[in-house]
Design a protein around this motif. Structure first.
Motif, PDB file in Angstrom:
ATOM      1  N   ARG A  33       0.826  -1.213   0.000  1.00  0.00           N
ATOM      2  CA  ARG A  33       0.000   0.000   0.000  1.00  0.00           C
ATOM      3  C   ARG A  33       0.861   1.263   0.000  1.00  0.00           C
ATOM      4  N   GLU A  34       2.045   1.186   0.604  1.00  0.00           N
ATOM      5  CA  GLU A  34       2.898   2.369   0.721  1.00  0.00           C
ATOM      6  C   GLU A  34       3.682   2.657  -0.553  1.00  0.00           C
ATOM      7  N   LEU A  35       4.054   1.622  -1.280  1.00  0.00           N
ATOM      8  CA  LEU A  35       4.938   1.794  -2.431  1.00  0.00           C
ATOM      9  C   LEU A  35       4.151   2.166  -3.678  1.00  0.00           C
ATOM     10  N   ASP A  36       4.677   3.102  -4.424  1.00  0.00           N
ATOM     11  CA  ASP A  36       4.137   3.430  -5.744  1.00  0.00           C
ATOM     12  C   ASP A  36       5.306   3.634  -6.692  1.00  0.00           C
ATOM     13  N   GLU A  37       5.017   4.103  -7.889  1.00  0.00           N
ATOM     14  CA  GLU A  37       6.092   4.223  -8.878  1.00  0.00           C
ATOM     15  C   GLU A  37       7.145   5.248  -8.481  1.00  0.00           C
ATOM     16  N   ARG A  38       6.803   6.141  -7.561  1.00  0.00           N
ATOM     17  CA  ARG A  38       7.770   7.128  -7.105  1.00  0.00           C
ATOM     18  C   ARG A  38       8.665   6.585  -6.004  1.00  0.00           C
ATOM     19  N   THR A  39       8.074   5.858  -5.041  1.00  0.00           N
ATOM     20  CA  THR A  39       8.810   5.479  -3.846  1.00  0.00           C
ATOM     21  C   THR A  39       9.462   4.104  -3.919  1.00  0.00           C
ATOM     22  N   ILE A 193      21.668  12.714  12.024  1.00  0.00           N
ATOM     23  CA  ILE A 193      21.744  12.101  10.689  1.00  0.00           C
ATOM     24  C   ILE A 193      20.358  12.014  10.060  1.00  0.00           C
ATOM     25  N   THR A 194      19.371  11.598  10.849  1.00  0.00           N
ATOM     26  CA  THR A 194      18.013  11.439  10.323  1.00  0.00           C
ATOM     27  C   THR A 194      17.427  12.780   9.900  1.00  0.00           C
ATOM     28  N   ALA A 195      17.551  13.788  10.755  1.00  0.00           N
ATOM     29  CA  ALA A 195      16.982  15.099  10.436  1.00  0.00           C
ATOM     30  C   ALA A 195      17.659  15.716   9.214  1.00  0.00           C
ATOM     31  N   LEU A 196      18.977  15.601   9.120  1.00  0.00           N
ATOM     32  CA  LEU A 196      19.678  16.160   7.955  1.00  0.00           C
ATOM     33  C   LEU A 196      19.259  15.459   6.669  1.00  0.00           C
ATOM     34  N   THR A 197      19.129  14.143   6.723  1.00  0.00           N
ATOM     35  CA  THR A 197      18.760  13.398   5.516  1.00  0.00           C
ATOM     36  C   THR A 197      17.327  13.695   5.104  1.00  0.00           C
ATOM     37  N   VAL A 198      16.404  13.651   6.056  1.00  0.00           N
ATOM     38  CA  VAL A 198      15.003  13.957   5.740  1.00  0.00           C
ATOM     39  C   VAL A 198      14.878  15.384   5.220  1.00  0.00           C
ATOM     40  N   GLY A 199      15.566  16.330   5.871  1.00  0.00           N
ATOM     41  CA  GLY A 199      15.519  17.713   5.411  1.00  0.00           C
ATOM     42  C   GLY A 199      16.061  17.885   4.011  1.00  0.00           C
ATOM     43  N   ALA A 200      17.130  17.135   3.680  1.00  0.00           N
ATOM     44  CA  ALA A 200      17.716  17.243   2.341  1.00  0.00           C
ATOM     45  C   ALA A 200      16.760  16.723   1.272  1.00  0.00           C
ATOM     46  N   VAL A 201      16.090  15.613   1.548  1.00  0.00           N
ATOM     47  CA  VAL A 201      15.151  15.066   0.570  1.00  0.00           C
ATOM     48  C   VAL A 201      13.933  15.974   0.433  1.00  0.00           C
ATOM     49  N   ILE A 202      13.429  16.495   1.553  1.00  0.00           N
ATOM     50  CA  ILE A 202      12.283  17.405   1.502  1.00  0.00           C
ATOM     51  C   ILE A 202      12.606  18.642   0.675  1.00  0.00           C
ATOM     52  N   ALA A 203      13.853  19.105   0.746  1.00  0.00           N
ATOM     53  CA  ALA A 203      14.244  20.318   0.032  1.00  0.00           C
ATOM     54  C   ALA A 203      14.145  20.153  -1.473  1.00  0.00           C
ATOM     55  N   VAL A 204      14.366  18.933  -1.976  1.00  0.00           N
ATOM     56  CA  VAL A 204      14.366  18.737  -3.425  1.00  0.00           C
ATOM     57  C   VAL A 204      13.130  18.013  -3.931  1.00  0.00           C
ATOM     58  N   ARG A 205      12.615  17.056  -3.161  1.00  0.00           N
ATOM     59  CA  ARG A 205      11.426  16.322  -3.586  1.00  0.00           C
ATOM     60  C   ARG A 205      10.550  15.972  -2.377  1.00  0.00           C
ATOM     61  N   VAL A 239       8.087  13.640 -17.725  1.00  0.00           N
ATOM     62  CA  VAL A 239       9.501  13.465 -18.048  1.00  0.00           C
ATOM     63  C   VAL A 239      10.367  14.197 -17.028  1.00  0.00           C
ATOM     64  N   ALA A 240       9.957  15.422 -16.680  1.00  0.00           N
ATOM     65  CA  ALA A 240      10.722  16.192 -15.699  1.00  0.00           C
ATOM     66  C   ALA A 240      10.716  15.499 -14.350  1.00  0.00           C
ATOM     67  N   ALA A 241       9.556  14.935 -13.960  1.00  0.00           N
ATOM     68  CA  ALA A 241       9.473  14.247 -12.676  1.00  0.00           C
ATOM     69  C   ALA A 241      10.369  13.024 -12.659  1.00  0.00           C
ATOM     70  N   ARG A 242      10.363  12.269 -13.765  1.00  0.00           N
ATOM     71  CA  ARG A 242      11.216  11.088 -13.816  1.00  0.00           C
ATOM     72  C   ARG A 242      12.684  11.480 -13.761  1.00  0.00           C
ATOM     73  N   THR A 243      13.031  12.569 -14.451  1.00  0.00           N
ATOM     74  CA  THR A 243      14.418  13.024 -14.438  1.00  0.00           C
ATOM     75  C   THR A 243      14.840  13.412 -13.022  1.00  0.00           C
ATOM     76  N   SER A 244      13.954  14.108 -12.302  1.00  0.00           N
ATOM     77  CA  SER A 244      14.268  14.522 -10.949  1.00  0.00           C
ATOM     78  C   SER A 244      14.441  13.315 -10.038  1.00  0.00           C
ATOM     79  N   ARG A 245      13.554  12.325 -10.172  1.00  0.00           N
ATOM     80  CA  ARG A 245      13.691  11.115  -9.360  1.00  0.00           C
ATOM     81  C   ARG A 245      14.976  10.385  -9.691  1.00  0.00           C
ATOM     82  N   ARG A 246      15.299  10.338 -10.975  1.00  0.00           N
ATOM     83  CA  ARG A 246      16.524   9.653 -11.386  1.00  0.00           C
ATOM     84  C   ARG A 246      17.749  10.361 -10.823  1.00  0.00           C
ATOM     85  N   ALA A 247      17.736  11.691 -10.880  1.00  0.00           N
ATOM     86  CA  ALA A 247      18.870  12.452 -10.341  1.00  0.00           C
ATOM     87  C   ALA A 247      19.014  12.236  -8.842  1.00  0.00           C
ATOM     88  N   LEU A 248      17.883  12.206  -8.121  1.00  0.00           N
ATOM     89  CA  LEU A 248      17.925  11.968  -6.681  1.00  0.00           C
ATOM     90  C   LEU A 248      18.463  10.571  -6.387  1.00  0.00           C
TER      91      LEU A 248
END
Length: 356
Positions: A33-39, A193-205, A239-248
Motif C-alpha cells: 500500500r505504501e509503495l508506488d512508482e515514485r517510492t 543524521i536522520t533530520a539532515l537526511t530527511v531535510g535534504a530530501v524534503i528540500a528537493v522532492r 519526463v521532468a518528474a522522472r528526471t528529478s527522481r533519477r537524479a535523486l
C-alpha cells in the motif's frame, strides 16, 4: 546494537524469530500500500544508504562509539512497513556476508533494530506532526525527536530480551543503566543524521517523503471578501518528474558508495554501545563464533586484500551494491503485486466490448 550469537538463549531467539517473521509478513502486505512508482526505487536506495551509514561509527563517550540504526529514517522516508523491510534487508546482508550480527540472533536483531525502532519512531513522529505547525520544518523537527527516542527504545528492548533469555548471570539493573545511558548519547547522532537526511530530501522532492504527505496547506484566495481554495497547480511534466527522481536516486547511490567506500575508513574504531556494555559487564562471556566468520567479506574487509583502506573500501562498495540490488528487487516485486491487485476483475465489471 547488532547482537551476536550466544548472547540470547535458543528458546528466546526462536520466539523473537517468530515475532520477526510475523512482523515481516505484515510489513510485506503494508508495503504494497505504501509503495508506488515514485517510492519503490527510493526504498531500495534507503536500504543501501542505511547500510553505508551504519559503517560510520562515531565516538560518543570515552572508548565507545555508535552508528545509525536507521529505523526512524526509513519509516519517515518510505513508510513504517517499508521501513521495517529496509532495515531487515540490511541486517540480513550484514549477517550473511559480513558476519555482523549473529544468524541465530537474526530474529533478535530484526525485532530490536527494525521493528522496535520503526514502530516507536513513526508513532512518535505522527503524534508530533499533528501538534506542530503544518510545515516542512516541522517534519524535520519531528524526525529529529523521533530518531532520538528510537535508539534508547531499542536499548530498552534489548534489556527486556536479555532479562528473559540472557545466557550470563548479570544484574539486569546494571545492563539497563549502561545500555540506556550510552544509547541516549548514540540517539543524538541518530537524530542529527536522520533530520539532515530527511531535510535534504524534503528540500528537493517533498512529495517523495512518506511522512510529509498530506501536510501541505492549500493556498487561499480572497474572492468577494471570502477565502476560497486556490486552484491546484498543474502536475509536473512526467519526463521532468522522472528526471528529478533519477537524479535523486543517482546522487543518493553515489553518496552511499562514497560513504561506505571511502569515508568509512575514518570511522571510529572504538566498540559500539552494545559491544562496550557486553565487555564491561561480562555479557559476552558466552558469545559464539559467527557462522559466516569465514566469509570473504567478514568484518567488512575483502579477504586476501592486504591494504586495509582498499579492503574496507571494496567491502563497503560491495555491500552497498548488494543491498541496493536486493532491496530494489523486493520493493519492485511488491510494487508490481500492488499494480496487479489494482487491476482486478471487479475493476472491469460492467464493461462490455461491442463490435462495430
Amino acid at each position: 546494537m547488532h547482537v551476536p550469537d550466544g548472547f540470547i538463549n535458543a528458546p528466546t531467539s526462536a520466539v523473537t524469530a517468530v515475532v520477526a517473521a510475523g512482523a515481516i509478513a505484515v510489513s510485506l502486505r503494508g508495503a504494497r500500500r505504501e509503495l508506488d512508482e515514485r517510492t519503490a526505487p527510493l526504498a531500495g536506495l534507503v536500504a543501501a544508504f542505511i547500510f553505508a551509514v551504519q559503517m560510520l561509527n562515531f565516538p560518543v563517550a570515552a572508548g565507545t562509539s555508535g552508528h545509525l540504526l536507521g529505523g526512524a529514517l526509513a519509516a519517515i522516508l518510505v513508510g513504517p512497513c517499508t521501513g521495517v523491510l529496509c532495515v531487515s534487508v540490511v541486517l540480513l546482508m550484514q549477517g550473511i556476508l559480513f558476519a555482523d550480527g549473529g544468524l541465530t540472533a537474526l530474529g533478535v536483531n530484526i525485532t530490536d533494530m527494525a521493528i522496535v525502532t520503526t514502530v516507536v519512531s513513526y508513532a512518535l513522529f505522527r503524534a508530533l506532526v499533528k501538534v506542530l505547525p503544518r510545515s516542512r520544518r516541522s517534519v524535520t523537527v519531528a524526525s529529529f525527536v523521533a530518531a532520538l527516542v528510537s535508539v534508547p527504545a531499542a536499548a530498552v528492548a534489548f534489556t527486556v530480551i536479555y532479562a528473559i533469555g540472557g545466557t550470563t548471570d548479570v544484574s539486569i539493573g546494571k545492563v539497563a543503566t549502561a545500555m540506556i545511558g550510552v544509547h541516549v548519547l548514540i540517539g543524538i547522532g541518530e537524530a542529527v543524521i536522520t533530520a539532515l537526511t530527511v531535510g535534504a530530501v524534503i528540500a528537493v522532492r517533498p512529495d517523495l517523503v512518506h511522512g510529509a504527505r498530506g501536510l501541505e496547506q492549500r493556498l487561499k484566495l480572497r474572492v468577494n471578501g471570502e477565502l476560497v481554495d486556490a486552484p491546484s497547480a498543474p502536475a509536473a511534466a512526467p519526463v521532468a518528474a522522472r528526471t528529478s527522481r533519477r537524479a535523486l536516486w543517482v546522487s543518493g547511490l553515489v553518496t552511499s558508495l562514497v560513504l561506505a567506500g571511502f569515508v568509512s575508513y575514518y570511522a571510529s574504531s572504538s566498540p559500539d554501545g552494545l559491544e562496550k556494555v557486553a565487555a564491561d559487564h561480562g555479557i559476552d562471556r558466552k558469545a559464539e563464533q559467527h557462522a559466516s566468520a569465514d566469509s570473504p567479506l567478514a568484518d567488512y574487509g575483502v579477504k586476501d586484500v592486504k591494504d586495509a583502506r582498499l579492503s574496507g573500501g571494496l567491502a563497503g562498495v560491495i555491500g552497498v551494491g548488494v543491498t541496493v540490488v536486493a532491496g530494489s528487487a523486493v520493493f519492485w516485486t511488491l510494487r508490481r503485486r500492488r499494480a496487479a491487485d489494482d487491476v482486478s476483475p471487479a475493476s472491469t465489471t460492467g464493461t462490455t466490448v461491442e463490435n462495430v
